[in-house]
Design a protein around this motif. Sequence first.
Motif, PDB file in Angstrom:
ATOM      1  N   ARG A  55       0.866  -1.184   0.000  1.00 24.05           N
ATOM      2  CA  ARG A  55       0.000   0.000   0.000  1.00 24.05           C
ATOM      3  C   ARG A  55       0.907   1.241   0.000  1.00 24.05           C
ATOM      4  O   ARG A  55       1.803   1.364   0.841  1.00 24.05           O
TER       5      ARG A  55
ATOM      6  N   GLU B 237      -3.049   0.394  -3.886  1.00 25.21           N
ATOM      7  CA  GLU B 237      -2.605  -0.916  -3.404  1.00 25.21           C
ATOM      8  C   GLU B 237      -2.217  -1.743  -4.620  1.00 25.21           C
ATOM      9  O   GLU B 237      -2.988  -1.818  -5.578  1.00 25.21           O
TER      10      GLU B 237
ATOM     11  N   ILE C  94      -7.378   4.574   6.426  1.00 25.11           N
ATOM     12  CA  ILE C  94      -6.142   4.076   7.047  1.00 25.11           C
ATOM     13  C   ILE C  94      -5.422   5.180   7.825  1.00 25.11           C
ATOM     14  O   ILE C  94      -4.210   5.106   8.031  1.00 25.11           O
TER      15      ILE C  94
ATOM     16  N   ALA D 254      -4.023   7.451  10.890  1.00 24.80           N
ATOM     17  CA  ALA D 254      -3.521   7.107  12.222  1.00 24.80           C
ATOM     18  C   ALA D 254      -4.586   7.452  13.252  1.00 24.80           C
ATOM     19  O   ALA D 254      -5.219   8.507  13.161  1.00 24.80           O
TER      20      ALA D 254
ATOM     21  N   ASP E 154       0.365   6.910  16.668  1.00 23.80           N
ATOM     22  CA  ASP E 154       0.059   5.909  15.648  1.00 23.80           C
ATOM     23  C   ASP E 154       0.649   6.279  14.288  1.00 23.80           C
ATOM     24  O   ASP E 154       0.854   7.452  14.003  1.00 23.80           O
TER      25      ASP E 154
ATOM     26  N   PRO F 144       0.024   5.595  10.034  1.00 22.26           N
ATOM     27  CA  PRO F 144      -0.970   5.057   9.096  1.00 22.26           C
ATOM     28  C   PRO F 144      -0.500   3.731   8.487  1.00 22.26           C
ATOM     29  O   PRO F 144       0.700   3.495   8.349  1.00 22.26           O
ATOM     30  N   ASP F 145      -1.491   2.941   8.092  1.00 26.71           N
ATOM     31  CA  ASP F 145      -1.200   1.596   7.592  1.00 26.71           C
ATOM     32  C   ASP F 145      -0.775   1.638   6.109  1.00 26.71           C
ATOM     33  O   ASP F 145      -1.525   1.268   5.213  1.00 26.71           O
ATOM     34  N   ILE F 146       0.448   2.125   5.878  1.00 27.10           N
ATOM     35  CA  ILE F 146       1.010   2.140   4.517  1.00 27.10           C
ATOM     36  C   ILE F 146       2.370   1.446   4.543  1.00 27.10           C
ATOM     37  O   ILE F 146       2.985   1.300   5.598  1.00 27.10           O
ATOM     38  N   ASP F 147       2.835   0.996   3.347  1.00 18.54           N
ATOM     39  CA  ASP F 147       4.125   0.308   3.269  1.00 18.54           C
ATOM     40  C   ASP F 147       5.227   1.202   2.721  1.00 18.54           C
ATOM     41  O   ASP F 147       6.412   0.902   2.879  1.00 18.54           O
TER      42      ASP F 147
ATOM     43  N   TRP G 156       7.621   8.380  10.268  1.00 20.06           N
ATOM     44  CA  TRP G 156       6.835   7.141  10.254  1.00 20.06           C
ATOM     45  C   TRP G 156       7.702   5.903   9.993  1.00 20.06           C
ATOM     46  O   TRP G 156       7.200   4.788   9.980  1.00 20.06           O
TER      47      TRP G 156
ATOM     48  N   LYS H  98       9.064   4.837   7.116  1.00 20.57           N
ATOM     49  CA  LYS H  98       8.562   4.149   5.922  1.00 20.57           C
ATOM     50  C   LYS H  98       9.511   4.408   4.756  1.00 20.57           C
ATOM     51  O   LYS H  98      10.057   5.516   4.630  1.00 20.57           O
TER      52      LYS H  98
END
Length: 349
Positions: free
Chosen positions: A2, A19, A73, A75, A80, A82-85, A113, A115
Amino acid sequence: MRILGIETSCDETAASIVESVGSVSHVKLLSSVTATSLQLHAKTGGIIPEIAARNQLKDMLPVIKEALEKAGIEAKGKEDVPDIDAIAVTYGPGLVGSLLVGVETAKTLSYVWNKPLIPVNHLFGHLYANYIETPTKKFTPIPFPALGLIISGAHTDLVLFTSHTESIWLGGTRDDAAGEAFDKIGRMLGIAYPAGAEIEKRAKQGNPHAFSFPRPLMYDKQLDFSFSGLKTAVLRTVQSQKTLDEKLIADICRASQDAIIDVLVYKTLQAVKQTHAQSVILGGGVSANETLTATLSDTLAKHFPSVCLFYPEKSLSTDNAVMIASAAAFQNHPVSWEDVTADPELYFD
Ligand code: KG4
Ligand code: ZN
């Protein structure tokens, strides 16, 4: 995988979540948010860099926040992530002040983050608008070798892709870009910037035989383009008219668009012939021109029936962050945030 994509090369401030599907056959659009300062530039006939950069600063964080929220997605708490790659960002070409906003934001988020950061060439990004599945458009596989035609407000280039990571630049414009020609001709005719879509609309009412404008370099063996001679010819025609009424404007729009389309189609077919490309992929704002896509599709079907034509959904043809995240999914070449810098003059390696 993602990816959060960030695009700020000109007057658009854009963020998107995509995604990747399978082992990256294409990407799925999860969210796309764009703010633009275009209305502030419409009367000046072009972008004012200082105004564009100031608006980038104002819009950047709200746009990213909204893109994360729309994809569901964001935070939840302050600590927190965020749900990313990964994070993808346009690092050039473009206006330096605008680029810096996106690049420095992406670097900061990558650091905070933790990432991976994937820098993306905006020009490649435009072509990767063809690899996006949206709720209204299913993805169809694009065979290699693929001939990319980038036709934007600032660039006109032909690039051959033998794979997602190998490409050869075949030719480009020696002066004005195709979109720039539309915009400059529009200015002569009193049409607000950016003029491409309005010229296309008015050309539909124009008489195809009223004027004939030059098609510079069309029959030249090299795969370069030139549109400045066309612009000068249109200017002379405009200056020789006593008044410009709606009919005359439509006729000039028609003749100008015909000249631009003829050159783009002829050169693309010449490139297909030379490279044995299996597909043609368009990118950039001018690919929204339906007269161009219909003419190219018909001409390809006639001369190279096995070659498929791909062009982005209209909303993804002009600058957006979805195409940047899409390009990153395929190139997937993360770079440490310390090594990413904005490069306004970036072209092809
Ligand atoms: O790709 P883009 O958003 O900007 C750059 O990255 O440069 O493209 C903007 C360009 C403008 O020159 C605009 O006039 C042109 O795309 N454009 C069109 C059409 N829609 C946008 N040109 C011809 N026909 C259209 N329908
Ligand atoms: Zn662009």
